[in-house]
Design a protein around this motif. Structure first.
Motif, PDB file in Angstrom:
ATOM      1  N   LYS A   1      34.516  38.620  39.207  1.00  0.00           N
ATOM      2  CA  LYS A   1      35.797  37.990  38.856  1.00  0.00           C
ATOM      3  C   LYS A   1      35.922  37.817  37.345  1.00  0.00           C
ATOM      4  O   LYS A   1      37.007  37.969  36.774  1.00  0.00           O
TER       5      LYS A   1
ATOM      6  N   THR B   1      34.099  46.852  47.303  1.00  0.00           N
ATOM      7  CA  THR B   1      34.326  46.033  46.107  1.00  0.00           C
ATOM      8  C   THR B   1      33.080  46.013  45.231  1.00  0.00           C
ATOM      9  O   THR B   1      33.150  46.174  44.012  1.00  0.00           O
TER      10      THR B   1
ATOM     11  N   SER C   1      43.083  29.607  47.890  1.00  0.00           N
ATOM     12  CA  SER C   1      43.138  30.710  46.938  1.00  0.00           C
ATOM     13  C   SER C   1      43.053  32.031  47.686  1.00  0.00           C
ATOM     14  O   SER C   1      42.437  32.122  48.755  1.00  0.00           O
ATOM     15  N   ASP C   2      43.644  33.053  47.094  1.00  0.00           N
ATOM     16  CA  ASP C   2      43.562  34.393  47.685  1.00  0.00           C
ATOM     17  C   ASP C   2      42.125  34.917  47.694  1.00  0.00           C
ATOM     18  O   ASP C   2      41.794  35.824  48.449  1.00  0.00           O
ATOM     19  N   ASP C   3      41.276  34.348  46.829  1.00  0.00           N
ATOM     20  CA  ASP C   3      39.886  34.803  46.730  1.00  0.00           C
ATOM     21  C   ASP C   3      38.993  34.229  47.828  1.00  0.00           C
ATOM     22  O   ASP C   3      37.861  34.689  48.002  1.00  0.00           O
TER      23      ASP C   3
ATOM     24  N   GLN D   1      37.544  36.729  50.529  1.00  0.00           N
ATOM     25  CA  GLN D   1      36.552  37.665  50.002  1.00  0.00           C
ATOM     26  C   GLN D   1      35.204  36.977  49.795  1.00  0.00           C
ATOM     27  O   GLN D   1      34.147  37.534  50.109  1.00  0.00           O
ATOM     28  N   GLN D   2      35.250  35.766  49.260  1.00  0.00           N
ATOM     29  CA  GLN D   2      34.030  35.007  49.035  1.00  0.00           C
ATOM     30  C   GLN D   2      33.294  34.752  50.348  1.00  0.00           C
ATOM     31  O   GLN D   2      32.074  34.955  50.453  1.00  0.00           O
TER      32      GLN D   2
END
Length: 311
Positions: free
Chosen positions: A18, A264, A211-213, A216-217
């Motif tokens: 990030k 990713t 959050s949009d993250d 993924q996290q």
């Protein structure tokens, strides 16, 4: 034994990814030019200065760290004593730690300059000389809600109800795994194995908003559990506990999500390798090759912004 090396070792994490995505210059400061800056001798003052800036903590970051630490402590204490803290006790402890950070930042500046990993320096005080009263009031008001929602969360309720049937993993521990020969760091807030349900449960405590993250996290955490314990994704339940609102969100992951995380990782590593002058020693390219972001909103909350002004 700790070994002093001229360059840091190369590794990957989602936070590192990030950082590079937001600004290559910040990535350079964070992961290369701060290296060895904690040393008091045989190191250039420049690297010491970059390391000091790396250790600045903004109010949102500091608040989140304190809450996470107190949650970890509360769970450990409950598992050992069977006693849960009260909201008032947690609020008092949090206020004490925030006050200590404020005192360090205003009265112990010289101590922080010499040992930035032992003393606090709040980013707002370093750059503005003071804390915004509205910011202070906002976080004072958050404390009771955050700790009340933690104690009433489904996660903590399950811990108190099923203490004997849960295998608790070490919280907030630095974990790593190898992917394609590269060390990948994963820091999970909390996880445990539920013997009754035959499930691995992953919990991520959030002191801010959604959050949009987040997905993924959590997918990376699920991948880690899947690989470490050799279990199927059906045996892994993943949750965000949003402590400010009391909302709990469950995630279900598929093989497609795991492939996405690996994709990713692979793309990110290729991008990171562009900033290596030597892939074996991890020597970085020249400072000027770490480009500054053109999206200036990233700069507002950046610990290293004074260096970019100078350059």
């Amino acid at each position: 034994m700790f070994e002093i090396t001229p360059y840091p070792s190369f590794s990957w994490s989602l936070s590192r990814h990030k950082t590079l995505t937001s600004c290559a210059r910040k990535y350079g400061y964070e992961y290369y030019f701060s290296h060895n800056g904690w040393l008091s001798y045989n190191v250039e003052p420049y690297h010491q200065h970059v390391y000091r800036l790396k250790k600045l903590q903004s109010m949102p970051i500091l608040f989140g760290q304190i809450v996470h630490h107190l949650i970890e402590q509360s769970i450990n204490d409950y598992l050992q004593t069977g006693k849960a803290p009260t909201v008032a006790e947690l609020v008092n402890r949090a206020r004490g730690q925030l006050n200590a950070a404020f005192i360090d930042s205003t009265r112990h500046v010289d101590l922080w300059r010499h040992k930035p990993n032992k003393f606090y320096m709040m980013q707002e005080i370093y750059y503005e000389g003071k804390l915004n009263p509205e910011l202070v009031q906002d976080y004072k008001e958050r404390m009771s809600a955050v700790f009340d929602n933690f104690l009433n969360s489904e996660t903590f309720q399950q811990i108190t109800a099923q203490k004997g049937s849960l295998r608790i993993g070490e919280p907030e521990q630095f974990r790593s795994m190898k992917i394609e020969g590269i060390q990948v760091f994963v820091v999970m807030d909390f996880h445990y194995y539920d013997e009754i349900a035959d499930k691995w449960i992953i919990i991520d405590w959030k002191t801010g908003g959604e959050s949009d993250d987040d997905r993924q996290q959590l997918a990376l955490y699920a991948y880690y559990i899947q690989q470490k314990y050799r279990v199927s994704l059906d045996q892994i339940d993943v949750y965000n506990e949003y402590l400010l609102t009391g909302k709990r969100k469950k995630y279900a992951f598929t093989a497609f999500d795991m492939d996405n995380i690996l994709h990713t990782f692979q793309r990110s590593v290729l991008e990171m390798k562009k900033y290596q002058a030597d892939i074996f020693s991890n020597e970085p390219v020249d400072f000027e090759d770490f480009e500054q972001t053109t999206e200036k909103w990233h700069c507002k909350g950046c610990n290293f912004k004074e260096l970019c002004v100078q350059n």
